[in-house]
Design a protein around this motif. Structure first.
Motif, PDB file in Angstrom:
ATOM      1  N   LYS A  84      32.219  23.881  23.279  1.00 57.84           N
ATOM      2  CA  LYS A  84      32.202  22.673  23.160  1.00 57.84           C
ATOM      3  C   LYS A  84      31.212  22.003  24.042  1.00 57.84           C
ATOM      4  CE  LYS A  84      36.276  21.407  20.642  1.00 57.84           C
ATOM      5  NZ  LYS A  84      37.719  20.800  20.812  1.00 57.84           N
ATOM      6  N   ALA A  85      31.492  22.611  25.293  1.00 58.58           N
ATOM      7  CA  ALA A  85      30.441  22.155  26.210  1.00 58.58           C
ATOM      8  C   ALA A  85      29.018  22.500  25.953  1.00 58.58           C
ATOM      9  CB  ALA A  85      30.801  22.712  27.596  1.00 58.58           C
ATOM     10  N   MET A  86      28.648  23.909  25.426  1.00 55.47           N
ATOM     11  CA  MET A  86      27.502  24.198  25.221  1.00 55.47           C
ATOM     12  C   MET A  86      26.933  23.648  23.871  1.00 55.47           C
ATOM     13  SD  MET A  86      26.872  28.566  23.573  1.00 55.47           S
ATOM     14  CE  MET A  86      28.476  29.152  24.677  1.00 55.47           C
ATOM     15  N   GLN A  87      27.898  23.135  22.987  1.00 51.75           N
ATOM     16  CA  GLN A  87      27.384  22.249  21.923  1.00 51.75           C
ATOM     17  C   GLN A  87      26.734  20.865  22.401  1.00 51.75           C
ATOM     18  OE1 GLN A  87      30.190  20.857  19.099  1.00 51.75           O
ATOM     19  NE2 GLN A  87      28.882  21.254  17.477  1.00 51.75           N
ATOM     20  N   TYR A  88      27.504  20.335  23.514  1.00 54.62           N
ATOM     21  CA  TYR A  88      27.044  19.039  23.869  1.00 54.62           C
ATOM     22  C   TYR A  88      25.845  19.205  24.515  1.00 54.62           C
ATOM     23  CZ  TYR A  88      27.318  14.397  25.830  1.00 54.62           C
ATOM     24  OH  TYR A  88      26.927  13.191  25.868  1.00 54.62           O
ATOM     25  N   ILE A  89      25.523  20.215  25.353  1.00 53.62           N
ATOM     26  CA  ILE A  89      24.090  20.412  25.912  1.00 53.62           C
ATOM     27  C   ILE A  89      23.140  20.782  24.930  1.00 53.62           C
ATOM     28  CG2 ILE A  89      22.835  22.236  27.497  1.00 53.62           C
ATOM     29  CD1 ILE A  89      25.664  22.591  28.919  1.00 53.62           C
ATOM     30  N   ALA A  90      23.455  21.450  23.860  1.00 57.27           N
ATOM     31  CA  ALA A  90      22.474  22.133  22.786  1.00 57.27           C
ATOM     32  C   ALA A  90      21.832  20.778  22.405  1.00 57.27           C
ATOM     33  CB  ALA A  90      22.974  22.903  21.812  1.00 57.27           C
ATOM     34  N   LYS A  91      22.835  19.656  21.949  1.00 53.41           N
ATOM     35  CA  LYS A  91      22.542  18.354  21.160  1.00 53.41           C
ATOM     36  C   LYS A  91      21.670  17.520  22.269  1.00 53.41           C
ATOM     37  CE  LYS A  91      26.497  18.254  17.958  1.00 53.41           C
ATOM     38  NZ  LYS A  91      25.861  18.080  16.543  1.00 53.41           N
ATOM     39  N   ALA A  92      21.921  17.647  23.412  1.00 58.82           N
ATOM     40  CA  ALA A  92      21.350  16.715  24.506  1.00 58.82           C
ATOM     41  C   ALA A  92      19.911  17.044  24.351  1.00 58.82           C
ATOM     42  CB  ALA A  92      21.742  16.751  25.789  1.00 58.82           C
ATOM     43  N   SER A  93      19.384  18.711  24.465  1.00 59.97           N
ATOM     44  CA  SER A  93      18.250  19.279  24.519  1.00 59.97           C
ATOM     45  C   SER A  93      17.286  19.273  23.277  1.00 59.97           C
ATOM     46  CB  SER A  93      18.362  20.472  25.233  1.00 59.97           C
ATOM     47  OG  SER A  93      19.100  21.620  24.510  1.00 59.97           O
ATOM     48  N   GLY A  94      18.119  19.065  22.234  1.00 58.45           N
ATOM     49  CA  GLY A  94      17.186  19.204  20.972  1.00 58.45           C
ATOM     50  C   GLY A  94      16.596  18.013  20.456  1.00 58.45           C
ATOM     51  N   THR A  95      16.531  17.902  18.854  1.00 56.28           N
ATOM     52  CA  THR A  95      15.762  16.788  18.166  1.00 56.28           C
ATOM     53  C   THR A  95      16.424  15.723  18.566  1.00 56.28           C
ATOM     54  OG1 THR A  95      16.505  18.083  16.261  1.00 56.28           O
ATOM     55  CG2 THR A  95      14.103  17.776  16.733  1.00 56.28           C
ATOM     56  N   THR A  96      17.722  15.640  18.725  1.00 57.75           N
ATOM     57  CA  THR A  96      18.598  14.372  18.767  1.00 57.75           C
ATOM     58  C   THR A  96      18.616  13.885  20.156  1.00 57.75           C
ATOM     59  OG1 THR A  96      20.609  15.529  18.907  1.00 57.75           O
ATOM     60  CG2 THR A  96      20.056  14.757  16.839  1.00 57.75           C
ATOM     61  N   GLY A  97      17.819  14.709  21.107  1.00 54.42           N
ATOM     62  CA  GLY A  97      17.978  14.374  22.709  1.00 54.42           C
ATOM     63  C   GLY A  97      16.452  14.454  23.183  1.00 54.42           C
ATOM     64  N   MET A  98      16.640  15.464  24.092  1.00 60.25           N
ATOM     65  CA  MET A  98      15.410  15.548  24.893  1.00 60.25           C
ATOM     66  C   MET A  98      14.007  15.711  24.045  1.00 60.25           C
ATOM     67  SD  MET A  98      14.597  18.369  27.922  1.00 60.25           S
ATOM     68  CE  MET A  98      14.445  19.724  26.748  1.00 60.25           C
ATOM     69  N   ILE A  99      14.136  16.705  23.343  1.00 61.38           N
ATOM     70  CA  ILE A  99      12.971  17.145  22.466  1.00 61.38           C
ATOM     71  C   ILE A  99      12.518  15.725  21.456  1.00 61.38           C
ATOM     72  CG2 ILE A  99      11.757  18.422  20.488  1.00 61.38           C
ATOM     73  CD1 ILE A  99      13.347  20.936  21.582  1.00 61.38           C
ATOM     74  N   GLY A 100      13.464  15.059  20.841  1.00 55.27           N
ATOM     75  CA  GLY A 100      13.165  14.030  20.080  1.00 55.27           C
ATOM     76  C   GLY A 100      12.373  12.772  21.013  1.00 55.27           C
ATOM     77  N   GLY A 101      12.930  12.597  22.179  1.00 55.83           N
ATOM     78  CA  GLY A 101      12.390  11.659  23.103  1.00 55.83           C
ATOM     79  C   GLY A 101      10.720  12.241  23.499  1.00 55.83           C
ATOM     80  N   GLN A 102      10.647  13.404  23.770  1.00 61.16           N
ATOM     81  CA  GLN A 102       9.236  13.954  23.951  1.00 61.16           C
ATOM     82  C   GLN A 102       8.027  13.606  22.991  1.00 61.16           C
ATOM     83  OE1 GLN A 102      10.417  17.846  25.503  1.00 61.16           O
ATOM     84  NE2 GLN A 102       9.272  17.315  27.140  1.00 61.16           N
ATOM     85  N   VAL A 103       8.923  13.765  21.583  1.00 60.03           N
ATOM     86  CA  VAL A 103       8.095  13.656  20.412  1.00 60.03           C
ATOM     87  C   VAL A 103       7.491  12.169  20.282  1.00 60.03           C
ATOM     88  CG1 VAL A 103       8.117  13.510  17.751  1.00 60.03           C
ATOM     89  CG2 VAL A 103       8.977  15.506  19.077  1.00 60.03           C
ATOM     90  N   VAL A 104       8.481  11.191  20.744  1.00 64.40           N
ATOM     91  CA  VAL A 104       8.349   9.807  20.596  1.00 64.40           C
ATOM     92  C   VAL A 104       7.111   9.454  21.808  1.00 64.40           C
ATOM     93  CG1 VAL A 104       9.182   7.605  20.888  1.00 64.40           C
ATOM     94  CG2 VAL A 104      10.497   9.213  19.545  1.00 64.40           C
ATOM     95  N   ASP A 105       7.313  10.072  23.113  1.00 66.64           N
ATOM     96  CA  ASP A 105       6.692  10.025  24.208  1.00 66.64           C
ATOM     97  C   ASP A 105       4.927  10.591  23.814  1.00 66.64           C
ATOM     98  OD1 ASP A 105       5.652   9.531  26.732  1.00 66.64           O
ATOM     99  OD2 ASP A 105       6.504  11.271  27.382  1.00 66.64           O
ATOM    100  N   LEU A 106       4.943  11.524  23.055  1.00 64.99           N
ATOM    101  CA  LEU A 106       3.708  12.099  22.628  1.00 64.99           C
ATOM    102  C   LEU A 106       3.065  11.341  21.955  1.00 64.99           C
ATOM    103  CD1 LEU A 106       1.802  14.785  23.128  1.00 64.99           C
ATOM    104  CD2 LEU A 106       3.153  15.715  20.828  1.00 64.99           C
TER     105      LEU A 106
END
Lengths: 296, 296
Positions: free
Chosen positions: B141-163
């Motif tokens: 479950k912790a791994m899942q939380y981290i994966a969602k945070a680093s993916g399109t619904t989190g960090m990568i999504g934010g980087q796309v918007v930034d770009l």
């Protein structure tokens, strides 16, 4: 059922699952989903996830047990192609008959869409593992197998060696090592991960591993042959790119006829490894022939 | 114990764990490990993994329970910096006072080293989860939380918007959304994943989430302020790069004084969210002040 018909059933099941898994969401980062989908749904033979389902069938289990891992492997494979096509890597403009991801979405987004597919592959596997309370350990073990196959000890390691080998005459040892990591690991991953999830015993996993290694090698040799003999219309990409990039391949090492002979041999060795599975493994054996005989 | 001393203890524990986890192997792809290590061991405040350990302490658990996830988060953070610095993204030459990864290893290898760190982050978490038979569900479950945070619904999504926002005047809504995804998600991830592993109840997770969101926002505002006020010697990178890239930031939106005022407010709000934890949460509260007051 004839081979093509049964392959179609596997293929349809996979494409439907991928469509369901990756939905373009109406959010500010929508383009990222579009870029991911552009490459993920570009068609292709889906050999890796098909292998997952074939092994699942071999053990008489339901596809839903392994489909998340099959889709994850296809997503990992797709991200590796997106990054591999980048100008800083192979600098390819075409892939599967269409413009490569960075030619459509730009280089920055292609990097991020690749990252996103790798990350999402784990999200999909983790979600499935958490739904499988009684089989969570096997599922996490399968995930571990896939993660090692796609990482530095597998696919990425092979890509690094490939990148370093460009324009150099590399040894046969290095060539074999590179292929084993770059292509072989992600051909072996669906076969072994599916076997783990379906409760295969050690002997079964070991035999399937030998089969997987042989067809992984066959796959790469065939790729090298197609780079010489294929053309844009059937291959979907420019042939001869290995030659123009001055790469060491099975052809430059053994000649075209020599490479074809090795392809035949390893295919036969792969098939022999499955003897103990009996007729149940006939389709898997035919997959080896399919890989050796494909024309794209 | 004074803040700095205790911070050092956390930092040492993390740096030692990272050194142990990422060993440069003598294999053909050795350069990949070197490139991964170059960025991962470039120093830095390690705020994210420190937050993992601080939360672990709050619940009175041993660091070894959460260290794999803390290291994974730092690896994910590091890969995102490597890719973010690429010429096709922010095109930065310096990071933490040293040349960026692609300036040292070349663009192709920097892409692969980033991919490798993301992949390895999951390998490390998976290995730990499989070792924790009695707590495997919480770990996944912790791994899942981290994966969602680093993916399109989190960090990568934010980087796309930034770009997509570069050179454009974006709305405040988009700016806030981008920060929440790009920076906030990966500040929240160590706090919440640690709480999940340590058996926090729903109320506790919810309060820690509010705290995490506030300090995540504070972190980004402070970053924007430092981009104006910092200099190369303390910041380790060229300041003013946001301005020269014509980016929308908290400064262009609210002015320097306005941004400082918001920084103060959100920091206080974050600290208030921890009241029910009592003095045990004092160090975590001090982390909020540390983030707001840091000069690099």
């Amino acid at each position: 059922m004839e081979f093509n018909k049964r392959y179609e059933i596997y293929l349809d099941y996979i494409n439907e699952a991928l469509e369901k898994i990756l939905v373009v969401r109406d959010v500010p980062e929508k383009t990222c989903y579009e870029a991911m989908k552009y490459s993920l749904m570009a068609g292709g033979k889906r050999i890796r996830p098909v292998l997952s389902l074939v092994v699942c069938d071999l053990f008489g289990k339901e596809f839903k047990e392994v489909i998340a891992y099959a889709c994850a492997i296809e997503m990992i494979h797709t991200y590796s192609l997106i990054h591999d096509d980048l100008p800083s890597m192979d600098n390819d403009d075409y892939r599967r008959g269409r413009l490569t991801n960075h030619k459509v979405y730009g280089e920055g987004l292609a990097v991020l869409a690749g990252d996103a597919l790798l990350n999402y592959a784990f999200e999909v596997m983790i979600e499935d593992a958490l739904k499988s309370a009684d089989n969570i350990v096997s599922k996490v073990k399968a995930m571990q197998y896939i993660a090692k196959a796609s990482g530095t000890t597998g696919m990425i390691g092979g890509q690094v060696v490939d990148l370093q080998s460009e324009g150099k005459k590399v040894s046969l040892e290095t060539l074999t090592y590179m292929h084993k990591c770059k292509t072989g690991a992600m051909i072996k991953a669906p076969i072994v991960s599916s076997a783990i999830i379906c409760g295969a015993d050690e002997t079964q996993v070991s035999r399937l591993s030998i089969f997987a290694e042989k067809i992984g090698l066959a796959f790469q040799i065939k790729d090298d042959i197609l780079d010489i003999e294929g053309d844009l219309s059937t291959l979907g990409k420019n042939s001869g790119s290995d030659v123009s990039n001055d790469k060491t391949t099975y052809i430059t090492a053994y000649g075209l006829d020599g490479a074809k002979k090795i392809l035949d041999e390893v295919t036969k060795e792969g098939i022999s490894a499955l003897e103990s599975f009996g007729v149940e493994a006939d389709f898997l054996k035919n997959m080896a022939l399919y890989i050796a005989k494909r024309n794209n």
